[in-house]
Scaffold this motif. Structure first.
Motif, mmCIF file in Angstrom:
data_model
loop_
_atom_site.group_PDB
_atom_site.id
_atom_site.type_symbol
_atom_site.label_atom_id
_atom_site.label_comp_id
_atom_site.label_asym_id
_atom_site.label_seq_id
_atom_site.Cartn_x
_atom_site.Cartn_y
_atom_site.Cartn_z
ATOM 1 N N GLN A 15 95.413 -28.166 36.793
ATOM 2 C CA GLN A 15 94.757 -28.701 37.245
ATOM 3 C C GLN A 15 93.200 -28.856 36.895
ATOM 4 O OE1 GLN A 15 94.993 -27.373 42.173
ATOM 5 N NE2 GLN A 15 92.692 -28.395 41.892
ATOM 6 N N HIS A 16 92.999 -27.149 36.403
ATOM 7 C CA HIS A 16 91.780 -26.987 36.020
ATOM 8 C C HIS A 16 91.636 -28.136 34.725
ATOM 9 C CE1 HIS A 16 87.964 -25.131 33.836
ATOM 10 N NE2 HIS A 16 89.219 -24.748 32.961
ATOM 11 N N LEU A 17 92.586 -27.998 33.554
ATOM 12 C CA LEU A 17 92.293 -28.877 33.284
ATOM 13 C C LEU A 17 92.676 -30.430 33.275
ATOM 14 C CD1 LEU A 17 95.545 -27.837 30.192
ATOM 15 C CD2 LEU A 17 92.957 -27.175 30.403
ATOM 16 N N SER A 18 92.487 -30.822 33.846
ATOM 17 C CA SER A 18 92.587 -32.616 34.588
ATOM 18 C C SER A 18 91.443 -32.586 34.704
ATOM 19 C CB SER A 18 93.885 -32.747 35.297
ATOM 20 O OG SER A 18 93.696 -33.930 35.596
ATOM 21 N N GLU A 19 90.744 -31.335 35.493
ATOM 22 C CA GLU A 19 89.305 -31.939 36.170
ATOM 23 C C GLU A 19 88.418 -31.941 35.318
ATOM 24 O OE1 GLU A 19 89.542 -28.245 38.578
ATOM 25 O OE2 GLU A 19 90.340 -29.695 41.273
ATOM 26 N N VAL A 20 88.396 -30.815 34.437
ATOM 27 C CA VAL A 20 87.631 -30.881 32.834
ATOM 28 C C VAL A 20 87.486 -32.018 32.782
ATOM 29 C CG1 VAL A 20 87.025 -29.448 30.817
ATOM 30 C CG2 VAL A 20 87.315 -28.161 33.000
ATOM 31 N N ALA A 21 88.976 -32.440 31.879
ATOM 32 C CA ALA A 21 88.903 -33.698 31.601
ATOM 33 C C ALA A 21 88.996 -34.346 31.704
ATOM 34 C CB ALA A 21 90.320 -34.184 31.275
ATOM 35 N N ILE A 22 88.559 -35.009 33.186
ATOM 36 C CA ILE A 22 88.051 -36.172 33.543
ATOM 37 C C ILE A 22 86.805 -36.164 34.054
ATOM 38 C CG2 ILE A 22 88.545 -37.188 36.221
ATOM 39 C CD1 ILE A 22 91.456 -36.399 36.445
ATOM 40 N N GLY A 23 86.221 -34.622 34.046
ATOM 41 C CA GLY A 23 84.550 -35.155 34.287
ATOM 42 C C GLY A 23 84.023 -35.524 32.980
ATOM 43 N N LEU A 24 84.885 -34.997 31.867
ATOM 44 C CA LEU A 24 84.209 -35.396 30.567
ATOM 45 C C LEU A 24 84.356 -37.418 30.521
ATOM 46 C CD1 LEU A 24 85.848 -32.806 28.310
ATOM 47 C CD2 LEU A 24 82.949 -33.304 29.052
ATOM 48 N N PHE A 25 86.054 -37.540 30.902
ATOM 49 C CA PHE A 25 85.801 -39.474 30.788
ATOM 50 C C PHE A 25 85.088 -40.033 31.370
ATOM 51 C CE2 PHE A 25 90.501 -37.964 30.478
ATOM 52 C CZ PHE A 25 90.719 -37.110 28.741
ATOM 53 N N VAL A 26 84.600 -39.375 32.495
ATOM 54 C CA VAL A 26 83.696 -40.243 33.809
ATOM 55 C C VAL A 26 82.134 -40.294 32.886
ATOM 56 C CG1 VAL A 26 82.645 -39.982 35.811
ATOM 57 C CG2 VAL A 26 85.926 -40.047 35.691
ATOM 58 N N GLU A 27 81.977 -39.009 32.501
ATOM 59 C CA GLU A 27 80.333 -39.263 31.887
ATOM 60 C C GLU A 27 80.505 -40.075 30.782
ATOM 61 O OE1 GLU A 27 77.708 -35.649 30.183
ATOM 62 O OE2 GLU A 27 79.803 -35.056 31.195
ATOM 63 N N ARG A 28 81.241 -39.265 29.350
ATOM 64 C CA ARG A 28 81.273 -40.163 28.844
ATOM 65 C C ARG A 28 82.551 -41.565 28.189
ATOM 66 N NH1 ARG A 28 81.715 -35.227 25.543
ATOM 67 N NH2 ARG A 28 81.957 -37.212 23.272
ATOM 68 N N GLY A 29 83.422 -41.820 29.486
ATOM 69 C CA GLY A 29 84.372 -42.665 28.847
ATOM 70 C C GLY A 29 85.136 -41.858 28.078
ATOM 71 N N PHE A 30 86.263 -42.667 28.493
ATOM 72 C CA PHE A 30 87.603 -41.657 28.440
ATOM 73 C C PHE A 30 88.396 -41.801 26.675
ATOM 74 C CE2 PHE A 30 92.056 -42.883 26.920
ATOM 75 C CZ PHE A 30 92.871 -41.147 27.828
ATOM 76 N N ASP A 31 88.031 -43.379 26.013
ATOM 77 C CA ASP A 31 88.193 -43.067 24.701
ATOM 78 C C ASP A 31 86.745 -42.819 23.458
ATOM 79 O OD1 ASP A 31 90.153 -44.485 24.865
ATOM 80 O OD2 ASP A 31 89.074 -46.667 24.665
ATOM 81 N N GLN A 32 85.702 -42.184 23.943
ATOM 82 C CA GLN A 32 84.475 -41.472 23.778
ATOM 83 C C GLN A 32 85.320 -39.323 23.422
ATOM 84 O OE1 GLN A 32 83.711 -44.299 25.692
ATOM 85 N NE2 GLN A 32 84.062 -44.997 22.569
ATOM 86 N N VAL A 33 85.878 -39.566 24.510
ATOM 87 C CA VAL A 33 86.360 -37.889 24.473
ATOM 88 C C VAL A 33 87.508 -37.258 23.433
ATOM 89 C CG1 VAL A 33 86.342 -36.160 26.224
ATOM 90 C CG2 VAL A 33 84.896 -38.218 26.617
ATOM 91 N N THR A 34 87.397 -36.908 22.696
ATOM 92 C CA THR A 34 88.885 -36.472 22.428
ATOM 93 C C THR A 34 89.344 -35.314 22.910
ATOM 94 O OG1 THR A 34 87.644 -34.435 21.041
ATOM 95 C CG2 THR A 34 87.424 -36.479 19.955
ATOM 96 N N ILE A 35 90.655 -35.031 22.360
ATOM 97 C CA ILE A 35 91.699 -33.809 23.049
ATOM 98 C C ILE A 35 90.620 -32.612 22.845
ATOM 99 C CG2 ILE A 35 93.593 -32.372 23.069
ATOM 100 C CD1 ILE A 35 93.780 -35.274 24.954
ATOM 101 N N ALA A 36 90.378 -32.575 21.606
ATOM 102 C CA ALA A 36 89.558 -31.234 20.577
ATOM 103 C C ALA A 36 88.368 -30.572 22.227
ATOM 104 C CB ALA A 36 89.534 -30.790 19.394
#
Length: 217
Positions: A15-36
């Motif tokens: 849940q933590h990983l998903s929440e952190v990821a979605i926060g970054l994706f919403v802020e910057r765009g899905f394709d602009q954020v890397t897994i790293a």
């Protein structure tokens, strides 16, 4: 069976990983954020992240939540005397009335949906998920009704139910992006479901009625 400590920690990490990821994706765009970058923000290694999520898209649409078996599972669990279509309609109405997160009626989900709609791989995943749901439902209907291999009715009914399900999600998404409140959206989509039920007709609405096991025993 109660959840053990290890299972609870794994669920919380997921849940933590998903929440952190979605926060970054919403802020910057899905394709602009890397897994790293997701791993760094969540303070885990890339390998650890991949232990929980096999693909970047899974961080937004976890396979255990965005399941291709959703419609089939709803129909399998329907009550005696209830048809496949009415079981799905009843579940959707219940989720709308409860403002369930399953249908996206939670605060801030409008931004998440807009992010998903802007990402080609996520929209493709959603389209494929809808197709898989319909196929899985068709297989269940064919099995339960004992339909012959050349009987097209199970697939036709599954397609009608799948269309209804997709329409609900599409309408919710459209209204979320437009900035409507969850209560307003729920009321409007409940009205839409009433209209859809009229359009489906008796043949679809009465197909694959669940038998009462107590009567057949």
């Amino acid at each position: 069976m109660s959840e053990g400590l290890r299972e609870r920690k794994k669920r919380q990490t997921r849940q933590h990983l998903s929440e952190v990821a979605i926060g970054l994706f919403v802020e910057r765009g899905f394709d602009q954020v890397t897994i790293a970058e997701v791993a760094a923000a969540a303070e885990v290694s890339v390998n650890t992240l991949y232990n929980y999520y096999e693909a970047k898209e899974d961080l937004v649409l976890p396979p255990d939540q965005a399941s291709p078996q959703r419609l089939a599972d709803i129909v399998r669990a329907r009550r005696p005397g209830e048809s496949a279509a009415r079981a799905v309609l009843a579940r959707l109405r219940d989720e709308l009335r409860r403002r369930d997160r399953t249908v996206g009626l939670t605060a801030g989900f409008g931004r998440v949906f807009a992010m998903m709609r802007a990402a080609p791989t996520l929209t493709a995943r959603l389209e494929d998920l809808g197709r898989q749901m319909t196929e899985a439902l068709g297989a269940v209907l064919a099995e339960e009704t004992g339909a012959a291999p050349d009987d097209q009715m199970p697939r036709a009914v599954a397609s009608q139910i799948g269309w209804c399900h997709s329409l609900v999600y599409s309408e919710i998404g459209r209204r979320l992006v437009a900035g409507e409140k969850p209560d307003t959206i729920a009321a409007a989509v409940l009205e839409l479901l009433d209209l859809v039920e009229d359009l489906l007709g008796d043949r679809t609405l009465t197909y694959a009625l669940r038998e009462d096991s107590s009567r057949s025993a």
